[in-house]
Design an enzyme around this catalytic site. Structure first.
Site, PDB file in Angstrom:
ATOM      1  N   ARG A 257       0.856  -1.189   0.000  1.00  0.00           N
ATOM      2  CA  ARG A 257       0.000   0.000   0.000  1.00  0.00           C
ATOM      3  C   ARG A 257       0.892   1.240   0.000  1.00  0.00           C
ATOM      4  O   ARG A 257       1.547   1.533   0.988  1.00  0.00           O
ATOM      5  CB  ARG A 257      -0.884  -0.035   1.259  1.00  0.00           C
ATOM      6  N   HIS A 261      -3.519   4.555   4.820  1.00  0.00           N
ATOM      7  CA  HIS A 261      -4.730   3.741   4.648  1.00  0.00           C
ATOM      8  C   HIS A 261      -5.811   4.509   3.892  1.00  0.00           C
ATOM      9  O   HIS A 261      -6.431   3.997   2.969  1.00  0.00           O
ATOM     10  CB  HIS A 261      -5.269   3.286   6.010  1.00  0.00           C
ATOM     11  N   TYR A 270       3.245   4.386  12.230  1.00  0.00           N
ATOM     12  CA  TYR A 270       3.418   2.935  12.326  1.00  0.00           C
ATOM     13  C   TYR A 270       4.267   2.297  11.227  1.00  0.00           C
ATOM     14  O   TYR A 270       4.453   1.091  11.215  1.00  0.00           O
ATOM     15  CB  TYR A 270       2.053   2.239  12.399  1.00  0.00           C
TER      16      TYR A 270
HETATM   17  C1  LIG Z   1     -16.006  -5.246   9.860  1.00  0.00           C
HETATM   18  C2  LIG Z   1     -15.103  -4.056   9.771  1.00  0.00           C
HETATM   19  N1  LIG Z   1     -14.262  -3.783  10.783  1.00  0.00           N
HETATM   20  C3  LIG Z   1     -13.453  -2.714  10.721  1.00  0.00           C
HETATM   21  C4  LIG Z   1     -13.464  -1.898   9.632  1.00  0.00           C
HETATM   22  C5  LIG Z   1     -12.552  -0.683   9.573  1.00  0.00           C
HETATM   23  N2  LIG Z   1     -11.518  -0.923   8.553  1.00  0.00           N
HETATM   24  C6  LIG Z   1     -11.666  -0.468   7.303  1.00  0.00           C
HETATM   25  S1  LIG Z   1     -10.451  -0.985   6.317  1.00  0.00           S
HETATM   26  C7  LIG Z   1      -9.666  -1.796   7.549  1.00  0.00           C
HETATM   27  C8  LIG Z   1      -8.398  -2.534   7.285  1.00  0.00           C
HETATM   28  C9  LIG Z   1      -8.513  -3.473   6.139  1.00  0.00           C
HETATM   29  O1  LIG Z   1      -7.305  -4.116   5.925  1.00  0.00           O
HETATM   30  P1  LIG Z   1      -7.093  -5.122   4.730  1.00  0.00           P
HETATM   31  O2  LIG Z   1      -8.169  -6.129   4.722  1.00  0.00           O
HETATM   32  O3  LIG Z   1      -5.714  -5.624   4.779  1.00  0.00           O
HETATM   33  O4  LIG Z   1      -7.347  -4.218   3.456  1.00  0.00           O
HETATM   34  P2  LIG Z   1      -6.485  -2.945   2.976  1.00  0.00           P
HETATM   35  O5  LIG Z   1      -7.205  -1.744   3.487  1.00  0.00           O
HETATM   36  O6  LIG Z   1      -5.141  -3.070   3.528  1.00  0.00           O
HETATM   37  O7  LIG Z   1      -6.514  -3.003   1.508  1.00  0.00           O
HETATM   38  C10 LIG Z   1     -10.383  -1.658   8.741  1.00  0.00           C
HETATM   39  C11 LIG Z   1      -9.980  -2.214  10.043  1.00  0.00           C
HETATM   40  C12 LIG Z   1     -14.363  -2.215   8.606  1.00  0.00           C
HETATM   41  N3  LIG Z   1     -14.469  -1.455   7.505  1.00  0.00           N
HETATM   42  N4  LIG Z   1     -15.156  -3.290   8.689  1.00  0.00           N
END
Ligand SMILES: Cc1ncc(C[n+]2csc(CCOP(=O)(O)OP(=O)(O)O)c2C)c(N)n1
Ligand SMILES: [Mg+2]
Lengths: 343, 325
Positions: A257, A261, A270
């Site tokens: 990434r 975020h 971090y």
């Molecule tokens: C059920 C749920 N819990 C928490 C969140 C908040 N949240 C949004 S994206 C994210 C991290 C996602 O990480 P990953 O699956 O690795 O995808 P990336 O964003 O790195 O592409 C979190 C914790 C959410 N959207 N849905």
């Protein structure tokens, strides 16, 4: 056709053997670049207060576009997640559509400005709308595949999600059902090493996310997500298996990434800057361009033309979206239930 | 004393109890090094170590359910659900398991768990990030549901929640996180769970609210005063169990009530409060009790948010209706 690169070493044509024409790989690159440029523009618009939120595709375009090209984009279903600008563009969403959703305007084809930006869905292009809770799209994709199987439709259900999201129960439940019933689903994990601030090492204990496939009785592979051809090849194989009734596959595309975020995040708390800098050197948009140059099909002239065209497409789309009206607040009452016995 | 925002008061309460009780554990998504997406746990991992303040994988059902196992072994877990809209992923753990362990074990075991979570509208977050879902957990016997409206109460109520031997769902309204500061003692103190606070005394009408709607109600009361109407404002602070005694006391005085909730109207807290009032104080009522609530739709998109959310004008309007009945 074997061309030579600048150091005069022979550069192998890797796309021909995959059945991809020069035109197709140039188009792949164009969509990757378009996705990148749209994303960059969105950050500018966010930082200047014009759009509320950005969640980026940067660093994942190669995986997204490589995978999409391996599917039948006139038939197959895609259940993308919020970073998949490359997937939705490849499936027919336009730059203007994307800008309309970023501005949350009434004309946004995703949800008429109702959904959070990045929650893609477009009925006519078989892009199935998701929602904010991560991984909810995974069992939906399995349901679509089951319906297709029952209706004897020839289609593959392609679903993507982050590696952090692969820890949700939804992933397990969806993958298990698809495995048991040998459904035509392709599960693609875009492993960008972080779930917001939480690094891969705190998310999973297995070496590779693809190791999980064995538990569901499906093949699992890990590929270089910066290389659209490698991703293409893995997804193509998975799609062929799915169409032959041989069941689902799990594909892990290793990416990084490149941005925080989202526009609400500050990643300096971090992760180290040099880690990000090192990842930038492997950026698929850059490395794929080098490959195309090295084999001689991305000429200076073509590149300039492509860049100019993309800039003007994005300028026009931004202008259009900026001028477009917001949804009327009164429309909030609509679409909670069907209207007047209608749809 | 220090001036603190609600988010600072929350961090302060967590720090206080992490220091006081080595069984307190704080965990959830991004709560460790990152200090939480709203900075509620800022600095806590550095201060108390990774064993006591830690990041979990992204999986709410596991986060909540694991808290129960820890609680059964004597810990006091404080899991965070990053946005309360994601509690659906954890509903079985919370309402199906955590809430019922005391009952199921015939009173031999309990679940001293505090589930913290941000919620609430008015900050331009979309559906599921902004929904008011307190009614969902308030319906479950075995759970207490706390919603502070000030930094002072947030600290005192959070400390009480962490010390409570029953599970508490502690909901933090995002709009109040940084909207104002007030004096918050640096030393420890508690605010009793289940006790409402009369935020403003009045004689003509009682406005009952919680969370961000307390502030809209206070604003409405100010406006009403200009027109010679004296409104009493009750901040429930705990929505389950509600402090019916404080409410009835007020009803005896004013005879007229408006109940305000930010959530959509259907089957919500306000309906429950209205029913409790008419069951216990009907002879003191001079007019039907009215509700102010959001429309029965999915949480509004940003451009419609201000229209959708109940505002002080809606409260003024209903207050006048009950007065002119
Ligand atoms: C059920 C749920 N819990 C928490 C969140 C908040 N949240 C949004 S994206 C994210 C991290 C996602 O990480 P990953 O699956 O690795 O995808 P990336 O964003 O790195 O592409 C979190 C914790 C959410 N959207 N849905
Ligand atoms: Mg990730």
């Amino acid at each position: 056709m074997v061309k030579t690169d600048r150091s005069m070493e022979v550069v192998e044509n890797r796309h021909k053997s995959l059945g991809l024409s020069d035109e197709q790989v140039i188009e792949m690159y164009r969509i990757m670049l378009l996705a990148r440029r749209i994303d960059e523009r969105m950050w500018l618009l966010n930082r200047s207060g014009k759009i509320p939120f950005v969640v980026s595709c940067q660093g994942q375009e190669a995986a997204q576009v490589g995978a999409s090209f391996a599917l039948d984009r006139d038939k197959d279903y895609a259940l993308p997640y919020y970073r998949d600008v490359g997937v939705v563009l490849a499936f027919g969403m336009t730059t203007q559509d994307l800008m309309l959703q970023a501005y949350a305007k009434a004309e946004d084809p995703n949800s008429g400005g109702r959904q959070m930006p990045g929650h893609f869905g477009q009925h006519k292009n078989r892009l199935v709308t998701g929602s904010s809770p991560v991984t909810t799209q995974v069992p939906h994709a399995v349901g679509i595949a089951l319906a297709a199987r029952m209706e004897k439709k020839d289609l593959v259900s392609f679903v993507t999600f982050g590696e952090g999201s692969s820890n949700q129960g939804d992933f397990h439940e969806g993958a298990n059902f698809a495995g048991v019933h040998k459904l035509p689903v392709i599960f693609m994990v875009e492993n960008n090493q972080y779930a917001i601030s939480v690094p891969l090492s705190k998310q999973v204990a297995c070496e590779k996310i693809s190791d999980r496939a064995i538990g569901y009785g499906m093949p699992g592979v890990t590929v270089d997500g910066n290389d659209p051809l490698e991703v293409y090849s893995a997804v193509k194989e998975a799609a062929d298996r799915a169409r032959k009734g041989e069941g689902p596959s799990l594909i892990e595309a290793l990416t990084y990434r490149l941005t925080p975020h989202s526009s609400d995040d500050d990643d300096r708390s971090y992760r180290e800057r040099d880690e990000v800098d090192r990842a930038k050197e492997k950026d698929g948009v850059l490395t794929f361009a080098s490959y195309l140059r090295d084999i001689g099909i991305l000429t200076e002239e073509l590149e300039k033309q492509m860049n100019d065209e993309i800039s003007s497409i994005i300028d026009d789309a931004t202008d259009y979206a900026e001028r477009a009206p917001y949804a009327d607040a009164d429309t909030i009452y609509r679409y909670v239930y069907g209207e007047q016995g209608g749809e | 004393m220090a001036q603190m925002t609600m988010i600072q008061a929350i961090t302060d309460a967590l720090r206080t109890e992490l220091k006081n009780d080595e069984n307190v554990l704080v965990f959830g998504e991004d709560v460790g090094q990152n200090g939480g997406v709203f900075r509620a746990t800022e600095g806590l991992q550095a201060e108390f170590g990774e064993d006591r303040v830690f990041d979990t994988p992204l999986a709410e059902s596991g986060i909540a359910a694991m808290a129960l196992g820890l609680a059964l072994e004597g810990y006091r877990p404080v899991p965070e659900i990053q946005f309360f809209g994601f509690v659906y992923e954890a509903m079985d753990a919370i309402s199906g398991q955590i809430a019922r362990i005391r009952y199921r074990s015939g009173g031999t075991q309990s679940a001293p768990i505090t589930i913290r979570s941000p919620f609430g509208g008015g900050v331009h977050t979309p559906e599921l990030h902004a929904d008011s879902l307190e009614g969902l957990v308030a319906q479950q016997p075995g759970l207490k549901v706390v919603i502070p409206s000030t930094p002072y109460d947030a600290k005192g109520l959070l400390i009480s929640s962490l010390r409570d031997n029953d599970p508490v769902v502690f909901l933090e309204h995002m709009k109040l996180y940084r909207s104002f500061r007030e004096e918050v003692p640096e030393e420890e103190y508690t605010v009793e769970i289940g006790k409402a606070e009369v935020r403003r005394e009045g004689t003509d009408v009682t406005l009952i609210a919680y969370g961000a709607m307390v502030h809209s109600s206070l604003k409405a009361a100010e406006e009403l005063e200009k027109e010679g109407i004296s409104a009493e404002v009750i901040d429930l602070r705990t929505v389950m169990p509600i402090d019916i005694d404080t409410i009835v006391e007020s009803v005896k005085k004013t005879g007229r009530v408006v109940v305000i909730q930010e959530a959509q109207k259907q089957a919500g807290m306000a309906s429950y409060i209205v029913t409790e009032i008419q069951e216990r104080a009907i002879l003191h009522l001079e007019a039907p009790v009215l509700r102010v609530a959001a429309p029965d739709t999915v949480y509004a998109f940003t451009q419609a948010e201000e229209v959708w959310l109940p505002g002080y004008n809606d409260i003024i309007e209903k207050a006048k209706q009950v007065i002119n009945f």
